[in-house]
Enzyme design. Structure first.
Site: not given
Ligand code: GUN
Length: 293
Positions: A52, A96, A119
């Site tokens: 990311k 995350q 998100d």
């Molecule tokens: N863990 C797995 N997929 C995601 C996501 O799209 N965003 C976040 N913050 N954590 C995750």
């Protein structure tokens, strides 16, 4: 059979976002800024967050990574969230997941400022998605809809079977696929761990979205000729063939399912790269204040 190339579409989207960032900056605007909070050092989370941050660099976003040890308290993590909410330079941020067991994930999700919730996990943003109001749609479902759009896959009146009902993928995916628009408008069935005879549903499906996290769950005998198969699975399995010592396995037995499909996503290189592109799209929306003013 046509392979859906998520990597290619993700790079296309990144080019489009990058061009917009250049325009914003040329007209005297601020560089979009995404922050990521990473707790502990789970291998998968480290990899996703690093990807990311790297994608932010690719498109000209500023990025900030905030790390906490796995023994961080809930109060300390909430303090970080509140700081990010108050920081005027940060347009959007993610925490995350998963978080360590001693932290209540929902408490953290609900503390995120809805305007910075790129998100799309906050209950207000989920509710807005359900009600067709402008919002941040969570990255994986949004990425899948984008693939369907860009490959011009016919959806109107089709039967879509979603396998999995997680908050992050299965549930929002089922809602999006049933929406009244060109890239949805399906009749949707959700299958899950308590569904009896999943194959009886998947065999009728025009579109199958597999998001249950069980490697090679979907086999050829479960799929109708000409179906569209979207594989969201990314389970790490040990492998002597790779430097990292593991391989990503999808939920679909690709070699035998692919020949029956009209379209199919590979793993890796299908849905995964689109998740990143969606997060960048949401961050751009946040920077432009298109959802919340
Ligand atoms: N863990 C797995 N997929 C995601 C996501 O799209 N965003 C976040 N913050 N954590 C995750």
């Amino acid at each position: 059979m046509q392979l859906i190339d998520g990597k290619k579409i993700s790079l296309q989207l990144q080019e489009e976002i990058s061009a917009e960032v250049k325009k914003i900056i040329a007209s005297g605007g601020k560089q979009p800024h995404l922050a990521a909070v990473l707790v502990g050092n789970d291998g998968g989370s480290e990899t996703y967050v690093a990807a990311k941050i790297k994608a932010c660099e690719n498109v000209g976003f500023k990025s900030t990574l905030i790390r906490h040890d796995s023994n961080v308290t809930e109060a300390e993590l909430l303090a970080t969230v509140n700081k990010l909410n108050a920081d005027k330079d940060i347009d959007g941020y993610i925490v995350q997941l998963p978080l360590p067991k001693h932290i209540t994930e929902q408490k953290i999700i609900e503390a995120v400022d809805t305007a910075k919730d790129v998100d799309g996990f906050h209950p207000i943003n989920v509710g807005r998605m359900v009600l067709n109001l402008p919002t941040y749609i969570s990255a994986t479902p949004n990425g899948i809809v984008e693939l369907i759009k860009r490959y011009k896959i016919e959806t109107i009146g089709k039967h879509c079977v979603v396998i999995g009902r997680s908050n992050i993928v299965g549930s929002p995916m089922s809602i999006l696929m049933a929406k009244n628009n060109v890239f949805a408008n399906c009749t949707v069935t959700i299958c899950h761990s308590k569904t009896k005879d999943i194959a009886s549903f998947t065999k009728q499906a025009d579109i199958i979205i597999c998001a249950l996290g069980k490697p090679e769950f979907l086999t050829a005998d479960m799929v109708k000729q000409g179906a569209v198969v979207i594989d969201v699975g990314t389970t790490r399995v040990a492998s002597a063939e790779t430097k990292s010592g593991f391989k990503l396995k999808g939920d679909v037995k690709f070699e035998e399912v692919a020949p029956k499909c009209s379209y199919i996503t590979p793993v890796p290189g299908g849905v995964g790269p689109m998740t990143i592109a969606s997060l960048l799209m949401n961050t751009l929306l946040a920077a432009k204040k298109e959802i919340y003013r």
